[in-house]
Scaffold this active site. Structure first.
Site, PDB file in Angstrom:
ATOM      1  N   THR A   1       0.840  -1.197   0.000  1.00  0.00           N
ATOM      2  CA  THR A   1       0.000   0.000   0.000  1.00  0.00           C
ATOM      3  C   THR A   1       0.873   1.245   0.000  1.00  0.00           C
ATOM      4  O   THR A   1       1.875   1.307   0.712  1.00  0.00           O
ATOM      5  CB  THR A   1      -0.879   0.015   1.262  1.00  0.00           C
ATOM      6  OG1 THR A   1      -1.744  -1.122   1.238  1.00  0.00           O
ATOM      7  CG2 THR A   1      -1.705   1.293   1.345  1.00  0.00           C
TER       8      THR A   1
ATOM      9  N   THR B   1       1.397  -0.513   5.976  1.00  0.00           N
ATOM     10  CA  THR B   1       1.429  -1.329   4.763  1.00  0.00           C
ATOM     11  C   THR B   1       1.868  -2.731   5.153  1.00  0.00           C
ATOM     12  O   THR B   1       2.588  -2.919   6.133  1.00  0.00           O
ATOM     13  CB  THR B   1       2.397  -0.731   3.722  1.00  0.00           C
ATOM     14  OG1 THR B   1       2.401  -1.566   2.551  1.00  0.00           O
ATOM     15  CG2 THR B   1       3.806  -0.631   4.247  1.00  0.00           C
ATOM     16  N   GLY B   2       1.425  -3.714   4.389  1.00  0.00           N
ATOM     17  CA  GLY B   2       1.784  -5.099   4.697  1.00  0.00           C
ATOM     18  C   GLY B   2       0.596  -6.016   4.501  1.00  0.00           C
ATOM     19  O   GLY B   2      -0.255  -5.787   3.633  1.00  0.00           O
ATOM     20  N   LEU B   3       0.518  -7.041   5.316  1.00  0.00           N
ATOM     21  CA  LEU B   3      -0.584  -7.999   5.222  1.00  0.00           C
ATOM     22  C   LEU B   3      -1.777  -7.476   6.003  1.00  0.00           C
ATOM     23  O   LEU B   3      -1.787  -7.493   7.238  1.00  0.00           O
ATOM     24  CB  LEU B   3      -0.154  -9.369   5.750  1.00  0.00           C
ATOM     25  CG  LEU B   3      -1.214 -10.469   5.662  1.00  0.00           C
ATOM     26  CD1 LEU B   3      -1.642 -10.720   4.218  1.00  0.00           C
ATOM     27  CD2 LEU B   3      -0.715 -11.758   6.299  1.00  0.00           C
TER      28      LEU B   3
END
Length: 319
Positions: free
Chosen positions: A151, A202-204
């Site tokens: 993201t 941002t990430g999972l």
């Protein structure tokens, strides 16, 4: 500090450069955020955001975005929207609504159409090649289809001490139709309060949502933690909680600034990059590493920057 803007990932650099010029000219944090994120959305080689974003399991590009005004705490968000450019602008428009400020799927598309936003096919030939190659790898090599979930998130402070933040993403590559991660969810993917500061993640998304991490960072800053202390504490406590309860934690990275323009960053992965610009610091890319539950970062080298763009713009072939 007169102004500041921070963003996730190297892909935000050109947008931050433009936003920095706006902030230098006393433009608003909201305009800086929207302008910068639109530049990421419009660049087809950044495959996790906007035009050229990676599709879901049905080969459709579904986009999520959010915008928050730190003065009024107004929020606008969309999820699962298809065939419209610049979802960040749609989200910002929604933040002006008293009701119905978070719309999904067909409802978001209907709102965008009625408000004159530009329709466009967001699926590129390059993204189709990525999609077909991943399908083949999933069958032939047994690889997980779920990779690629970066993201772009930004937080900005302007010279009037007003703050804003925004996010934009195409979400998890090969996701189920309708899947929504943390990016458009207030408190998880983003949060900003001009009297304190702001954060974005941002990430999972499935794991980031378990900790409401952006709100937690702002809360910690309110309690007196520096942005760096707040970021490290929030990320590593959530990481430990997930490992203790579920035996593993997905990628989690955050950036934040307070209302003085001081910044922080934290991650549980190697190689996370971010961009920061202030009235005292030209737009600069940093690359992170992790040591003893602390995030260490250094200025990206020219070699690293060249490799980054070469990899993303290299020609693709079907495997």
């Amino acid at each position: 500090m007169k102004w500041a803007i921070i963003a996730t990932w190297r892909m935000a650099l050109e947008g931050v450069q433009k936003a920095n010029e706006l902030l230098k000219n006393k433009e608003s944090s909201g305009d800086a955020i929207e302008t910068a994120i639109k530049m990421v959305e419009d660049f087809p080689y950044y495959k996790s955001v906007g035009y050229g974003g990676l599709p879901n399991e049905n080969g459709e590009v579904e986009l999520d975005a959010a915008y928050m005004d730190g003065d009024s705490l107004s929020i606008g968000a969309i999820a699962g929207i298809k065939d419209f450019k610049n979802p960040i602008s749609i989200a910002r428009k929604l933040s002006e609504e008293k009701f119905n400020c978070f719309l999904v799927g067909h409802g978001a598309e209907e709102y965008a159409h009625k408000n004159g936003f530009e329709r466009a096919n967001m699926l590129t030939d390059r993204a189709i090649i990525h999609y077909k190659n991943r399908l083949k790898e999933t069958v032939d090599k047994g690889l997980s289809p779920y990779a690629g979930h970066d993201t772009v998130g930004m937080v900005a402070l302007d010279s009037n001490y007003s703050m804003a933040c925004g996010t934009s993403t195409s979400g998890l590559f090969m996701k189920k139709r309708g899947r929504t991660g943390d990016s458009p969810l207030s408190g998880s993917g983003f949060y900003v309060d001009s009297e304190i500061g702001g954060a974005t993640a941002t990430g999972l998304g499935e794991d980031i949502m378990k900790g409401c991490i952006s709100y937690e960072i702002v809360r910690l800053m309110k309690d007196g933690y520096t942005p760096q202390e707040a970021a490290d504490k929030a990320v590593y406590e959530l990481n430990k909680l997930l490992v203790d309860r579920r035996k593993e934690a997905g990628d989690i990275s955050v950036v934040c600034i307070n209302n003085k323009g001081e910044f922080g960053v934290a991650t549980n992965i190697e190689g996370f990059s971010f961009v920061i610009a202030t009235d005292k610091l030209a737009p600069t890319v940093y690359v992170c590493s992790v040591e003893n539950n602390k995030t260490i970062y250094e200025v990206a080298t020219k070699e690293w920057l060249d490799n980054y763009m070469n990899k993303r713009t290299a020609p693709l072939k079907l495997k």
